[in-house]
Design an enzyme around this catalytic site. Structure first.
Site, PDB file in Angstrom:
ATOM      1  N   ARG A   1       2.495  -5.256  -8.554  1.00 13.05           N
ATOM      2  CA  ARG A   1       2.856  -6.148  -8.517  1.00 13.05           C
ATOM      3  C   ARG A   1       2.440  -7.467  -8.747  1.00 13.05           C
ATOM      4  O   ARG A   1       2.835  -8.851  -9.092  1.00 13.05           O
ATOM      5  CB  ARG A   1       3.032  -6.524  -6.952  1.00 13.05           C
ATOM      6  CG  ARG A   1       5.200  -5.747  -6.695  1.00 13.05           C
ATOM      7  CD  ARG A   1       5.149  -5.738  -5.055  1.00 13.05           C
ATOM      8  NE  ARG A   1       4.691  -4.874  -4.474  1.00 13.05           N
ATOM      9  CZ  ARG A   1       4.062  -4.927  -2.947  1.00 13.05           C
ATOM     10  NH1 ARG A   1       5.518  -5.471  -2.580  1.00 13.05           N
ATOM     11  NH2 ARG A   1       3.407  -4.085  -2.396  1.00 13.05           N
TER      12      ARG A   1
ATOM     13  N   THR B   1      -3.253   6.125   2.442  1.00 12.03           N
ATOM     14  CA  THR B   1      -5.090   5.214   2.554  1.00 12.03           C
ATOM     15  C   THR B   1      -5.767   6.524   3.922  1.00 12.03           C
ATOM     16  O   THR B   1      -7.357   6.244   4.140  1.00 12.03           O
ATOM     17  CB  THR B   1      -4.344   4.697   3.657  1.00 12.03           C
ATOM     18  OG1 THR B   1      -3.105   4.793   4.661  1.00 12.03           O
ATOM     19  CG2 THR B   1      -4.089   2.957   3.033  1.00 12.03           C
TER      20      THR B   1
ATOM     21  N   ASN C   1     -27.210 -36.314 -31.351  1.00 10.55           N
ATOM     22  CA  ASN C   1     -27.364 -35.044 -31.496  1.00 10.55           C
ATOM     23  C   ASN C   1     -27.809 -33.986 -32.235  1.00 10.55           C
ATOM     24  O   ASN C   1     -28.640 -33.011 -32.244  1.00 10.55           O
ATOM     25  CB  ASN C   1     -27.953 -35.008 -30.308  1.00 10.55           C
ATOM     26  CG  ASN C   1     -26.458 -33.908 -29.234  1.00 10.55           C
ATOM     27  OD1 ASN C   1     -25.464 -34.235 -30.011  1.00 10.55           O
ATOM     28  ND2 ASN C   1     -26.043 -33.016 -28.385  1.00 10.55           N
TER      29      ASN C   1
HETATM   30  C1  UD1 Z   1      -0.668   0.273   5.712  1.00  7.76           C
HETATM   31  C2  UD1 Z   1      -0.523   0.622   6.959  1.00  7.76           C
HETATM   32  C3  UD1 Z   1       1.013   0.191   8.367  1.00  7.76           C
HETATM   33  C4  UD1 Z   1       0.003  -1.383   8.169  1.00  7.76           C
HETATM   34  C5  UD1 Z   1      -0.464  -2.383   7.359  1.00  7.76           C
HETATM   35  C6  UD1 Z   1      -0.544  -2.872   7.322  1.00  7.76           C
HETATM   36  C7  UD1 Z   1      -0.511   3.027   6.562  1.00  7.76           C
HETATM   37  C8  UD1 Z   1      -0.312   4.744   5.772  1.00  7.76           C
HETATM   38  N1  UD1 Z   1       0.185   2.046   6.710  1.00  7.76           N
HETATM   39  O1  UD1 Z   1       0.857   0.329   4.433  1.00  7.76           O
HETATM   40  O2  UD1 Z   1       0.750   0.769   9.075  1.00  7.76           O
HETATM   41  O3  UD1 Z   1       0.875  -1.950   8.721  1.00  7.76           O
HETATM   42  O4  UD1 Z   1      -0.744  -1.136   5.988  1.00  7.76           O
HETATM   43  O5  UD1 Z   1      -1.104  -4.590   5.587  1.00  7.76           O
HETATM   44  O6  UD1 Z   1      -2.102   2.997   6.187  1.00  7.76           O
HETATM   45  N2  UD1 Z   1      -5.159   2.650  -0.671  1.00  7.76           N
HETATM   46  C9  UD1 Z   1      -5.999   3.069  -0.978  1.00  7.76           C
HETATM   47  N3  UD1 Z   1      -5.519   4.643  -1.697  1.00  7.76           N
HETATM   48  C10 UD1 Z   1      -5.060   5.215  -1.527  1.00  7.76           C
HETATM   49  C11 UD1 Z   1      -3.362   3.962  -1.229  1.00  7.76           C
HETATM   50  C12 UD1 Z   1      -3.858   2.779  -0.330  1.00  7.76           C
HETATM   51  O7  UD1 Z   1      -7.833   2.715  -1.387  1.00  7.76           O
HETATM   52  O8  UD1 Z   1      -4.428   6.105  -1.875  1.00  7.76           O
HETATM   53  C13 UD1 Z   1      -5.460   0.824  -0.690  1.00  7.76           C
HETATM   54  C14 UD1 Z   1      -4.551   0.321  -1.414  1.00  7.76           C
HETATM   55  O9  UD1 Z   1      -5.563  -0.730  -2.331  1.00  7.76           O
HETATM   56  C15 UD1 Z   1      -4.670  -1.213   0.103  1.00  7.76           C
HETATM   57  C16 UD1 Z   1      -4.877  -0.375   1.772  1.00  7.76           C
HETATM   58  O10 UD1 Z   1      -5.577   0.920   0.640  1.00  7.76           O
HETATM   59  O11 UD1 Z   1      -5.645  -1.833   0.058  1.00  7.76           O
HETATM   60  C17 UD1 Z   1      -3.518  -0.817   2.142  1.00  7.76           C
HETATM   61  O12 UD1 Z   1      -2.984   0.547   0.986  1.00  7.76           O
HETATM   62  P1  UD1 Z   1      -1.067  -0.460   1.565  1.00  7.76           P
HETATM   63  O13 UD1 Z   1      -0.320   1.742   0.209  1.00  7.76           O
HETATM   64  O14 UD1 Z   1      -0.717  -1.490   1.004  1.00  7.76           O
HETATM   65  O15 UD1 Z   1      -0.607   0.018   2.550  1.00  7.76           O
HETATM   66  P2  UD1 Z   1       0.902  -0.359   3.020  1.00  7.76           P
HETATM   67  O16 UD1 Z   1       2.116   0.554   2.659  1.00  7.76           O
HETATM   68  O17 UD1 Z   1       0.914  -1.536   3.080  1.00  7.76           O
END
Ligand code: UD1
Ligand code: CA
Length: 458
Positions: free
Chosen positions: A14, A77, A384
């Site tokens: 995004r 994550t 200069n």
């Molecule tokens: C996550 C949490 C959610 C929480 C929210 C808060 C999970 C499943 N959910 O959701 O409960 O309320 O954060 O903001 O964890 N990332 C990786 N590899 C991956 C996936 C993600 O490195 O395979 C990193 C992303 O770059 C990011 C972070 O993990 O920095 C969070 O991932 P994101 O997909 O944004 O999680 P949310 O869906 O927001």
């Protein structure tokens, strides 16, 4: 021992950017660097950043200051934390797991989280916040007694669970010895077919290990960045924080909401910042200065009691009780002394200006050494550049350089000398001499009438 794992492998679609999301800057510092600095400030000795998408950019941003684990495919994550397994095996103890895209978390908060985590002997402390409109966040689900049961992702919530206001901030503190076996027990049977780190606390809780939440007082701290609008919002929160921090340390801001202050800037007591100032990078400003309005100071050092008015100063040092502006442009590489005047429409580049020297208006001094107590009058130009190379102009102490003088470098003007207005100086001016380098004036008496050019009618 406390360490940290920062998740930063996600794509960040995004942002609509060719740059990795986490290397975009908020208040002049990369998003992921804010997170790493907060972790380090809270006491994390070693930091492992999980990289994947555009990993070279993240590595270039953080360099050798952290270790890296690679997540080739973004399978959630939980999967991201699994990629840091070798790091965790090697670095036992307590580990913070943080999001690389949530830069507002404060080191003081993380310190308190670690403290509580240790005091309660938790296996996991989930950082949470109470949110009125919790759309998109994982909810903290508890039993009737209030005991932690699980984090349920928004997409997996029942209608009842959707009403829960306590949300997962996406940051955690774990005991590594409990985290490693629990990671092996999670699966990807959910709405997104991902391994969720959020399933780990539930596994731990079921096994009777201590799991609790730390509720953020300031919800802003969990704010994550997904697009440019949120990047601007995060920058605004950080900007307010640092302007406030400087006010608390004794700096006056006439209109705080119009000013931008870098997190690395230092400003002395009783300095007054007028509206619309941008203070960037590693800038250091002494006490009792007046800065602005409308000034930009970037990676510069300003002494005490100095006034900078509507000017731009970049990578230069300015002494004590000096006046700069209005409308001066101090480009990189200058060293300006004490009690100096750099007046309106003066441009400086790679110049040393001695104490007490006045350069009052409409002047360019570049690649030059100017001594003390000189008077550089209106319209002086150091010539200069010959089209291929740049040369030095040297001016001693106590010199008077008249209006509209060109100093064709390389050239030296020795101390205590004068240069007549309108001169183009190409040779050394000896000490105590007057140099005049212009054609003499010739008056042709009666020329106008002789040529029939007299215009008055009567
Ligand atoms: C996550 C949490 C959610 C929480 C929210 C808060 C999970 C499943 N959910 O959701 O409960 O309320 O954060 O903001 O964890 N990332 C990786 N590899 C991956 C996936 C993600 O490195 O395979 C990193 C992303 O770059 C990011 C972070 O993990 O920095 C969070 O991932 P994101 O997909 O944004 O999680 P949310 O869906 O927001
Ligand atoms: Ca997110």
């Amino acid at each position: 021992m406390v360490n940290a794992v920062i998740l930063a492998a996600g794509e960040g679609k995004r942002m609509k950017s060719r740059k990795a999301k986490v290397v975009h800057k908020a208040l002049g510092k990369e998003i992921v660097k804010w997170v790493a600095d907060a972790a380090r400030g809270a006491g994390a000795e070693k930091i492992c950043v999980v990289v994947g998408h555009k990993e070279e950019q993240v590595r270039e941003c953080l360099g050798e200051s952290v270790e890296y684990a690679v997540q080739k495919e973004q399978k959630g994550t939980g999967h991201a934390v699994m990629m840091a397994e070798a790091f965790l095996e090697k670095n036992q103890g307590t580990v913070l797991v943080l999001c690389g895209d949530a830069p507002l978390i404060k080191e003081e908060t993380l310190k308190k989280v670690i403290e509580e985590h240790k005091k309660k002997k938790n296996a996991c402390t989930v950082i949470s916040a109470l949110i009125d409109c919790p759309d998109g966040y994982g909810r903290i689900v508890r039993d009737e007694t209030g005991k932690f049961l699980s984090i349920t992702e928004h997409k997996d919530c029942t209608a009842g669970q959707l009403k829960i206001k306590e949300c997962n901030a996406g940051m955690y503190c774990f005991e590594v010895k409990d985290l490693l076996p629990a990671l092996k027990k999670i699966n990807c049977c959910n709405n997104q077919n991902e391994y969720y780190i959020t399933d780990v606390p539930a596994v731990m809780s079921k096994e009777g290990l201590g799991v609790d939440t730390y509720i953020l007082e300031d919800k802003d701290e969990m704010f994550g960045i997904n697009d440019r609008v949120q990047l601007a919002e995060a920058t605004e929160i950080l900007r307010k924080r640092y302007v406030r921090k400087n006010m608390e340390a004794g700096v006056t801001f006439i209109k705080p909401d119009s000013c931008y202050v870098s997190p690395d800037a230092e400003i002395g007591e009783d300095t007054i910042i007028y509206p619309n100032c941008i203070i960037e990078g590693m800038t250091k400003i002494g006490p009792d200065c007046i800065i602005g309005p409308d000034s930009r100071i970037s990676d510069a050092e300003i002494g005490r009691g100095t006034e900078i008015n509507k000017s731009v100063i970049v990578e230069s040092s300015i002494g004590n009780e000096t006046k700069v502006g209005p409308f001066a442009y101090v480009r990189p590489g200058n060293r300006v002394g004490d009690h100096v005047k750099v007046g309106d429409f003066v441009e400086l580049k790679k110049a040393e200006i001695g104490n007490g020297t006045k350069i009052s208006h409409l002047t360019y001094i570049g690649d030059a050494q100017v001594g003390e107590d000189c008077n550089i009058a209106c319209g002086v130009v150091t010539v200069n550049y010959d089209g291929s190379k740049k040369y030095l102009t040297k001016i001693g102490d106590n010199c008077f350089v008249g209006c509209n003088v060109n100093l064709v470098s390389p050239v030296e003007v020795e101390s205590d000398s004068y240069i007549a207005a309108g001169s183009t100086i190409t040779e050394r001016v000896p000490s105590k001499a007057l140099a005049i380098a212009r054609a003499r004036q010739v008056n042709k008496e009666g020329w106008v009438e002789k040529k029939g050019r007299y215009k008055r009618k009567k």
